[in-house]
Design an enzyme around this catalytic site. Structure first.
Site, PDB file in Angstrom:
ATOM      1  N   GLU A   1       0.838  -1.196   0.000  1.00  0.00           N
ATOM      2  CA  GLU A   1       0.000   0.000   0.000  1.00  0.00           C
ATOM      3  C   GLU A   1       0.871   1.243   0.000  1.00  0.00           C
ATOM      4  O   GLU A   1       1.876   1.270   0.725  1.00  0.00           O
ATOM      5  CB  GLU A   1      -0.926   0.049   1.228  1.00  0.00           C
ATOM      6  CG  GLU A   1      -2.026   1.087   1.039  1.00  0.00           C
ATOM      7  CD  GLU A   1      -2.945   1.266   2.260  1.00  0.00           C
ATOM      8  OE1 GLU A   1      -3.994   1.869   2.121  1.00  0.00           O
ATOM      9  OE2 GLU A   1      -2.579   0.789   3.338  1.00  0.00           O
TER      10      GLU A   1
ATOM     11  N   GLY B   1       3.368   2.107  10.791  1.00  0.00           N
ATOM     12  CA  GLY B   1       3.268   1.452  12.090  1.00  0.00           C
ATOM     13  C   GLY B   1       2.803   0.012  11.915  1.00  0.00           C
ATOM     14  O   GLY B   1       3.276  -0.895  12.601  1.00  0.00           O
ATOM     15  N   ALA B   2       1.860  -0.184  10.996  1.00  0.00           N
ATOM     16  CA  ALA B   2       1.321  -1.514  10.749  1.00  0.00           C
ATOM     17  C   ALA B   2       0.582  -1.491   9.423  1.00  0.00           C
ATOM     18  O   ALA B   2       0.213  -0.429   8.929  1.00  0.00           O
ATOM     19  CB  ALA B   2       0.354  -1.906  11.864  1.00  0.00           C
ATOM     20  N   MET B   3       0.353  -2.682   8.845  1.00  0.00           N
ATOM     21  CA  MET B   3      -0.310  -2.752   7.546  1.00  0.00           C
ATOM     22  C   MET B   3      -1.284  -3.915   7.520  1.00  0.00           C
ATOM     23  O   MET B   3      -0.940  -5.035   7.866  1.00  0.00           O
ATOM     24  CB  MET B   3       0.759  -2.905   6.446  1.00  0.00           C
ATOM     25  CG  MET B   3       0.205  -3.117   5.059  1.00  0.00           C
ATOM     26  SD  MET B   3      -0.731  -1.656   4.488  1.00  0.00           S
ATOM     27  CE  MET B   3      -1.936  -2.472   3.454  1.00  0.00           C
TER      28      MET B   3
ATOM     29  N   ASN C   1      -2.631  -6.032   5.472  1.00  0.00           N
ATOM     30  CA  ASN C   1      -2.717  -7.055   4.419  1.00  0.00           C
ATOM     31  C   ASN C   1      -3.726  -8.135   4.809  1.00  0.00           C
ATOM     32  O   ASN C   1      -3.741  -8.601   5.943  1.00  0.00           O
ATOM     33  CB  ASN C   1      -1.359  -7.715   4.209  1.00  0.00           C
ATOM     34  CG  ASN C   1      -0.232  -6.717   4.118  1.00  0.00           C
ATOM     35  OD1 ASN C   1      -0.209  -5.905   3.219  1.00  0.00           O
ATOM     36  ND2 ASN C   1       0.670  -6.747   5.087  1.00  0.00           N
TER      37      ASN C   1
ATOM     38  N   GLU D   1      -5.994  -2.433  12.599  1.00  0.00           N
ATOM     39  CA  GLU D   1      -5.710  -3.266  11.418  1.00  0.00           C
ATOM     40  C   GLU D   1      -6.782  -4.339  11.221  1.00  0.00           C
ATOM     41  O   GLU D   1      -7.112  -4.693  10.092  1.00  0.00           O
ATOM     42  CB  GLU D   1      -4.312  -3.902  11.520  1.00  0.00           C
ATOM     43  CG  GLU D   1      -3.157  -2.910  11.716  1.00  0.00           C
ATOM     44  CD  GLU D   1      -3.161  -1.738  10.733  1.00  0.00           C
ATOM     45  OE1 GLU D   1      -3.700  -1.894   9.616  1.00  0.00           O
ATOM     46  OE2 GLU D   1      -2.648  -0.662  11.092  1.00  0.00           O
TER      47      GLU D   1
ATOM     48  N   HIS E   1      -9.830  -3.047   9.515  1.00  0.00           N
ATOM     49  CA  HIS E   1      -9.640  -3.000   8.054  1.00  0.00           C
ATOM     50  C   HIS E   1     -10.019  -4.310   7.378  1.00  0.00           C
ATOM     51  O   HIS E   1     -10.311  -4.314   6.184  1.00  0.00           O
ATOM     52  CB  HIS E   1      -8.171  -2.740   7.729  1.00  0.00           C
ATOM     53  CG  HIS E   1      -7.759  -1.302   7.759  1.00  0.00           C
ATOM     54  ND1 HIS E   1      -8.480  -0.299   7.156  1.00  0.00           N
ATOM     55  CD2 HIS E   1      -6.653  -0.708   8.285  1.00  0.00           C
ATOM     56  CE1 HIS E   1      -7.823   0.859   7.317  1.00  0.00           C
ATOM     57  NE2 HIS E   1      -6.728   0.632   8.011  1.00  0.00           N
TER      58      HIS E   1
ATOM     59  N   GLU F   1      -9.218   4.641   6.353  1.00  0.00           N
ATOM     60  CA  GLU F   1      -8.433   5.032   7.531  1.00  0.00           C
ATOM     61  C   GLU F   1      -9.270   5.719   8.610  1.00  0.00           C
ATOM     62  O   GLU F   1      -9.073   5.483   9.797  1.00  0.00           O
ATOM     63  CB  GLU F   1      -7.243   5.898   7.116  1.00  0.00           C
ATOM     64  CG  GLU F   1      -6.258   5.185   6.176  1.00  0.00           C
ATOM     65  CD  GLU F   1      -5.734   3.868   6.755  1.00  0.00           C
ATOM     66  OE1 GLU F   1      -5.927   3.597   7.944  1.00  0.00           O
ATOM     67  OE2 GLU F   1      -5.133   3.099   5.967  1.00  0.00           O
TER      68      GLU F   1
HETATM   69  N1  BES Z   1      -3.035   1.200   5.931  1.00  0.00           N
HETATM   70  C1  BES Z   1      -2.199   1.711   6.948  1.00  0.00           C
HETATM   71  C2  BES Z   1      -0.750   1.516   6.678  1.00  0.00           C
HETATM   72  C3  BES Z   1      -0.152   2.476   5.674  1.00  0.00           C
HETATM   73  C4  BES Z   1       0.120   3.780   6.042  1.00  0.00           C
HETATM   74  C5  BES Z   1       0.160   2.066   4.406  1.00  0.00           C
HETATM   75  C6  BES Z   1       0.672   4.649   5.128  1.00  0.00           C
HETATM   76  C7  BES Z   1       0.705   2.940   3.491  1.00  0.00           C
HETATM   77  C8  BES Z   1       0.975   4.235   3.844  1.00  0.00           C
HETATM   78  C9  BES Z   1      -2.521   1.052   8.298  1.00  0.00           C
HETATM   79  O1  BES Z   1      -3.785   0.543   8.425  1.00  0.00           O
HETATM   80  C10 BES Z   1      -2.415   2.114   9.334  1.00  0.00           C
HETATM   81  O2  BES Z   1      -3.233   2.996   9.320  1.00  0.00           O
HETATM   82  N2  BES Z   1      -1.419   2.061  10.202  1.00  0.00           N
HETATM   83  C11 BES Z   1      -1.196   3.073  11.196  1.00  0.00           C
HETATM   84  C12 BES Z   1      -1.426   2.530  12.571  1.00  0.00           C
HETATM   85  C13 BES Z   1      -2.762   2.868  13.152  1.00  0.00           C
HETATM   86  C14 BES Z   1      -2.897   2.372  14.560  1.00  0.00           C
HETATM   87  C15 BES Z   1      -3.125   4.324  13.083  1.00  0.00           C
HETATM   88  C16 BES Z   1       0.235   3.512  11.076  1.00  0.00           C
HETATM   89  O3  BES Z   1       0.985   2.879  10.342  1.00  0.00           O
HETATM   90  O4  BES Z   1       0.599   4.500  11.697  1.00  0.00           O
HETATM   91 ZN    ZN Z   2      -5.276   1.971   8.654  1.00  0.00          ZN
END
Ligand code: BES
Ligand code: ZN
Length: 884
Positions: A139, A272-274, A276, A309, A312, A331
Site C-alpha cells: 500500500e 506502524g502496521a499494515m 494485508n 488493522e 480494516h 483510515e
Molecule cells: N493502511 C495503513 C498503513 C499504511 C500507512 C500504508 C501509510 C501505506 C501508507 C494502516 O492501516 C495504518 O493505518 N497504520 C497506522 C497505525 C494505526 C494504529 C493508526 C500507522 O501505520 O501509523
Molecule cells: Zn489503517
C-alpha cells in the site's frame, strides 16, 4: 502507445480476474525471480494491454497471451514498453485481442530493495549472525514493484501464490499453505487461492520466526509471529486480536472472510502496521508487549494498532475504497472502530476521552490554509502517500463520530452492517455509504456530510447571549486568525447547567438565533438559567456547546458564557470531555490571537484540581507550546510561566511517585510518565535529583524496581538536561543502554531523549548518531521529535547540510517528518523565508504539502509571538498565578 502516458488510471479494456503468482526470493543475493499468469477479461476491442510495473526487469520474450478461442495459438506482443514515469507496462499486439477471457503470462525479476516498500529486505540477528528476511509492503501503490499487475484498488482479483524458499525458513502469505514439497535445501509452498481482493493487500513474508497461536470460537486460527525467542511478547496482541475479531463479527453481522489470520513483527517497517488481508504486518513496537520492559502507553498503542488493522479486514479489505480519493473511508473508519473495540475490551482506559487527542490533531492540521478536503483528488501515484495524514485519519474518524452521535449508535451500526453486506468483495465510494445511512436513518446524511468531506476546514461557532436570545455565527476557522470562506451544516448540541437538559439541532446558515425559552421548552427552565427577573445568566448556571466534544468544530463563547463555564469547571460540573474541549478551544483561539495568553492562563488556573488523565495530559501538551512561544516572546517571564505549570503538575507527580504500585490504574501509570517528563523538561529540581538517583540504580542493575519502563524516559530526559559537551557521561551511558538492549521500545525511548539536551553541540552529536548504521532508518524519526529549543538552529543547519543524503535515503512520511519536526518549532517570519528559499530549488511533489504546512506553522507561531508581546496584562497575571 502515447495515448497511455500521463494518465492517473489504467485504461479499462482488459480487467484482471485471477493471478497465479510464482516467486523465488533469493535472500542472501537480495533479489527475486518470478512469473505470473493473469486471467483477464477483454471487454472492448483493443490491440493493447496496459498494466502497472515498476523497478522490475520484464523478460520480453516470455510475454504471451492465450485466449480460449485460440488456445494453441499463443500471441506474443510485438511491442513491450515500460513507461518509467507512469509505472506502466504497455504490451502491443499485432492484432485486436478476442473479446472474453484470456491468460497473460509474464516472467520477470527484481531486487529485494532497502526502501521498505514493494518487495524488500529487512535484517535481524539470529544467534549472533546477521540475517535477511523478505517482506512486502504494497500500500498504496507498490505491488507493481513485486509483480506486473493492475495495481488499483478497484481491480479486485483472486490470487494463487506459490513460493520457493530455503527449507528452514517460515514463509507466509495471505492464505494458508495447502501443499508443501521439500526438495533438499529448498521447499515449494502452494498457498490456497484467495477470495477476490485488491493488489495493495497482497503480502508475503519469508524469514525465521517463532509464534504463539489461538483459535477463535469460529475456528479461525490466529497467530502472532516474532523474532525467535520473543514469542511471549506476542501474547497480548494475540488476545486483543481474538477479542477484536469476535467483536467486529458481531458489529458488522458478517464473519471474518479468511480461514486464518497471521500477524507478524517486522524489524524494518515504514509505517506502524499494515492490514494485508490475512497477513497483517507490524513494527515491532506496535505488536510486541513485554510486561517487564514495555510502558503502559505501549500496551495501549499495541491494542489500538491491532484493533485498527483488524477493523480494516472488513472496512478496507472486504469492502474497499473505489479510488484513493476515498482513502478516508479506510483510515477514518479503522481509526474510529479501533476506539470502539478497545473501549469494549478495556473499558477502564476511558479511551473515548483519549480519542479527543485524535480529534485535536485533525483540528490542528485542518486549521491550516494548506489543509485539504477529506475527499481529495489524486492524479498521480506519487500523491497518494501524503494523504495518509491527520485529515484522512483523525478528521475522518472525528466526522464519523459526529455523524454517529447525530444519528444514534444503533441506527449507525445497522447501516454499517448493511453497507458491508451490500459492498462485500466489491468497492465503494463515500456517497455509497451516505446513501445507505440515508436510507436507514431517513436523515439528509448526504447533504450534511458533503459539507464536511468535500471542503477543507471547519467552523468556529461564536455565541453571544443578548437579552435572553442566543446568537450563532459560524466562520471558517484558520489558525493564523484569519477566516476562510467555508460554510458547514453543523450538528450543534448543547446542554444547560446539567447533562439531563440537552438539545440538538442543525445550524444550516452562517447566522442564526434561538430564543432561550424555545430552547429550554419551559418557563421553569428559563428561570433556572437566568434567575427570576434577570437579564444575564444566573450564578451557578452554564451552557456548554458541543456536548462531550463529539462535533468537529470549535466554540467561542462571549465573556459572560465563558465565565459561567469557568465556574462550572471549578465546581466540577463538567464532564472530562467537556473540560478538555473548553481548554482546547481556548488554546486554539489564543494561538489564533483571538484570545489573550493571560486569559488562557487564567482558565488553566481553574484546572488545578483536575484528575482526569487525558485532560492533564492535554494541559502538558499545551504547556510545551506556551513555554516554547513564551521563550521567544517574553523571555523575562519564562521562569514564572514554568513555575506556574510546575505548580499545576507537581501535586500529581508527588501523589503518584516514581514507582509502580499494586493495583494502580492504567491511566495513573501513563500519567506518571508524562508528568515526570514534563517536570524534568521544566527543570524541576526535585524531579531532576530523583531521576539522577534512580538512573544510577538502573545503570547498575537493569532489573531494578526503582526505574520501571513507564518512568524511564523521564529519567533519560532529566539526565540529558545537564549533559554538556565537556561532561558527556550521561549521554554516553544512554548510548550504552541503547547498544546493549535488544528491545525496540527501549531503543525508541533513548532516541527520543538524546536531542532534548540544551547544549547544541550534544544535539548535533545526537542528530549525527541518527544517520549511523546503529539506528534503523525506520527509527530516525523518533530522534527528531525530541530536539530541545536551544538545539533548533543546530538541527536546521544539520538538515540543510545533510539534505542531499536524507532525501535519498528516506521516503514518504519518514522523509517529511524530517521537515515537519525541524522546521515547525521556529517562530519568526525571517526564518520562514529562509526555509522557503532553501527548499525552493529542492522541492519535489512528495514533500510539497508538508513543506507548505510547516512554513505556515512558523508564520502562525510568529504572529502569536507578536500578540503575546502586546498582551500588557500578562506580566501581572503570570506573577500572580505563579505564586499561588
Ligand atoms: N493502511 C495503513 C498503513 C499504511 C500507512 C500504508 C501509510 C501505506 C501508507 C494502516 O492501516 C495504518 O493505518 N497504520 C497506522 C497505525 C494505526 C494504529 C493508526 C500507522 O501505520 O501509523
Ligand atoms: Zn489503517
Amino acid at each position: 502507445m502515447e495515448q497511455f502516458k500521463g494518465k492517473s488510471r489504467l485504461p479499462s479494456f482488459a480487467i484482471p480476474k485471477r493471478y497465479e503468482l510464482d516467486l523465488v526470493p533469493d535472500l542472501s543475493g537480495c533479489k527475486f525471480g518470478g512469473s505470473v499468469r493473469i486471467s483477464v477479461d477483454v471487454v472492448s476491442d483493443t490491440r493493447f494491454i496496459v498494466l502497472n510495473s515498476a523497478a522490475l526487469s520484464i523478460d520480453s520474450q516470455s510475454v504471451r497471451f492465450r485466449s480460449p478461442q485460440s488456445w494453441f495459438q499463443e500471441l506474443s506482443p510485438s511491442e513491450v514498453v515500460l513507461v518509467e514515469e507512469d509505472e506502466i507496462l504497455v504490451l502491443g499486439f499485432d492484432e485486436v485481442l478476442p473479446i472474453g477471457e484470456g491468460v497473460l503470462a509474464i516472467a520477470f525479476a527484481g531486487t529485494l530493495n532497502d526502501q521498505m516498500k514493494g518487495f524488500y529486505r529487512s535484517t535481524y540477528e539470529h544467534n549472533g549472525e546477521k540475517k535477511n528476511m523478505a517482506v512486502t509492503q504494497f500500500e498504496p501503490a507498490d505491488a507493481r514493484r513485486c509483480f506486473p499487475c493492475w495495481d488499483e484498488p478497484a481491480m479486485k482479483a483472486s490470487f494463487k501464490i506459490t513460493l520457493v524458499v530455503p527449507t528452514e525458513l517460515v514463509a507466509l502469505s495471505n492464505m494458508p499453505v495447502t501443499e508443501e514439497k521439500v526438495d533438499g535445501l529448498v521447499k515449494t509452498l502452494y498457498f490456497q487461492e484467495s477470495p477476490i481482493m485488491s493488489s495493495y493487500l497482497v503480502a508475503i513474508v519469508v524469514g525465521l520466526f517463532d509464534y504463539v497461536e489461538a483459535v477463535t470460537p469460529d475456528g479461525i486460527n490466529v497467530r502472532v509471529y516474532c523474532q525467535v525467542g520473543k514469542s511471549d511478547q506476542g501474547k497480548f496482541a494475540l488476545d486483543v486480536a481474538v477479542k477484536s475479531l469476535n467483536l467486529y463479527k458481531g458489529y458488522f453481522a458478517e464473519p471474518y472472510a479468511l480461514p486464518k489470520l497471521d500477524m507478524v513483527a517486522i524489524p524494518d517497517f515504514a509505517a506502524g502496521a499494515m492490514e494485508n488481508y490475512g497477513l497483517v504486518t507490524y513494527r515491532e513496537t506496535a505488536l510486541l508487549y513485554d510486561a517487564r520492559h514495555s510502558a503502559a502507553s505501549s500496551k495501549q498503542g499495541v491494542a489500538i494498532t491491532v484493533a485498527h488493522e483488524l477493523a480494516h479486514q472488513w472496512f478496507g479489505n472486504l469492502v474497499t475504497m473505489e479510488w484513493w480519493t476515498h482513502l478516508w473511508l479506510n483510515e477514518g473508519f479503522a481509526t474510529w472502530m479501533s476506539y470502539l473495540a478497545v473501549d469494549s475490551i478495556f473499558p477502564e482506559w476511558n479511551i473515548w476521552t483519549q480519542f479527543l487527542d485524535d480529534s485535536t490533531s485533525g483540528l490542528r492540521l485542518d486549521a491550516l490554509a494548506e489543509s485539504h478536503p477529506i475527499e481529495v483528488d489524486i492524479n498521480h501515484a506519487s500523491e497518494i502517500d501524503e494523504i495518509f495524514d491527520d485529515i484522512s485519519y483523525s478528521k475522518g474518524a472525528a466526522v464519523i463520530r459526529m455523524l454517529q452521535s447525530y444519528l444514534g449508535a444503533s441506527c449507525f451500526q445497522r447501516s454499517l452492517a448493511s453497507y458491508i453486506k451490500r459492498y462485500a468483495f466489491s468497492n465503494a465510494k463515500t456517497e455509497d455509504l451516505w446513501a445507505v445511512l440515508e436510507e436507514e436513518s431517513g436523515e439528509p446524511v448526504k447533504m450534511l456530510m458533503n459539507s464536511w468531506t468535500k471542503q477543507k476546514g471547519y467552523p468556529v461557532v461564536s455565541l453571544t447571549l443578548k437579552s435572553q436570545v442566543l446568537e450563532f455565527d459560524q466562520t471558517h476557522f484558520l489558525a493564523d486568525g484569519s477566516s476562510g470562506d467555508g460554510q458547514w451544516i453543523v450538528p450543534l448540541t448543547l446542554c444547560c447547567s446539567s447533562y439531563n437538559a440537552q438539545k440538538k439541532f442543525l445550524l444550516k446558515t452562517k447566522y442564526d438565533k434561538l430564543d432561550i425559552l424555545e430552547l429550554l421548552g419551559s418557563p421553569s427552565g428559563k428561570a433556572s438559567l437566568f434567575g427570576e427577573n434577570s437579564q444575564g445568566i444566573a450564578g451557578g448556571s452554564w451552557i456548554k456547546f458541543n456536548v462531550d466534544q463529539t462535533g468537529f468544530y470549535r466554540v467561542k463563547y462571549d465573556v459572560e458564557l465563558a465565565a459561567a463555564l469557568i465556574n462550572a469547571v471549578k465546581s466540577k460540573q463538567l464532564s472530562a470531555t467537556d473540560r478538555y474541549g473548553l481548554l482546547e478551544d481556548s488554546f486554539a483561539l489564543c494561538m489564533a490571537c483571538k484570545q489573550t495568553l493571560s486569559s488562557l492562563l487564567s482558565l488553566l488556573d481553574a484546572y488545578r484540581e483536575e484528575l482526569e488523565y487525558t485532560v492533564l495530559s492535554h494541559i502538558i501538551t499545551i504547556s510545551y507550546k506556551v513555554i516554547s512561544v513564551a521563550a521567544d516572546a517574553i523571555p523575562g517571564l519564562l521562569d514564572d510561566i514554568k513555575r506556574f505549570f510546575i505548580g499545576i503538575l507537581q501535586v500529581h507527580a508527588q501523589k503518584l511517585g516514581w514507582e509502580s504500585r499494586d493495583g494502580e490504574s492504567h491511566l495513573d501509570v501513563m500519567l506518571r510518565g508524562e508528568l515526570l517528563i514534563a517536570l524534568a523538561k521544566f527543570g524541576h529540581d526535585i524531579t531532576h535529583n530523583e531521576a539522577v538517583r534512580r538512573f544510577e540504580a538502573f545503570l547498575n542493575d537493569r532489573n531494578t524496581l526503582l526505574l520501571p519502563p513507564d518512568t524511564r524516559k523521564a529519567a533519560y530526559v532529566a539526565i540529558m538536561q545537564t549533559v554538556t559537551i565537556s561532561n558527556k557521561s550521561g549521554y554516553e551511558s544512554l548510548l550504552r543502554i541503547y547498544r546493549e538492549t535488544d528491545e525496540s521500545q527501549e531503543k525508541v525511548r533513548i532516541l527520543g531523549s538524546l536531542a532534548s539536551c540544551p547544549d547544541p553541540e550534544i544535539v548535533l552529536e545526537a542528530l549525527n548518531f541518527l544517520l549511523t548504521t546503529e539506528v534503523r532508518n525506520q527509527d530516525a524519526v523518533y530522534g527528531l521529535g525530541g530536539v530541545s529549543r536551544n538545539g533548533r538552529e543546530t538541527a536546521w543547519k544539520w538538515l540543510k547540510e545533510n539534505w542531499e543524503y536524507i532525501s535519498k535515503t528516506w521516503a514518504g512520511s519518514l522523509l517529511t517528518s524530517f521537515i515537519s519536526s525541524i522546521v515547525s518549532p521556529f517562530s519568526s517570519d525571517e526564518k520562514a523565508e529562509e526555509i522557503e528559499s532553501f527548499f525552493s530549488s529542492r522541492i519535489t511533489p512528495s514533500i510539497t504539502r508538508t513543506l507548505k504546512q510547516s512554513i505556515e506553522r512558523v508564520k502562525i507561531n510568529s504572529k502569536w509571538r507578536e500578540s503575546i508581546r502586546n498582551d500588557h496584562s500578562l506580566g501581572e497575571v503570570v506573577k500572580e498565578l505563579s505564586h499561588k
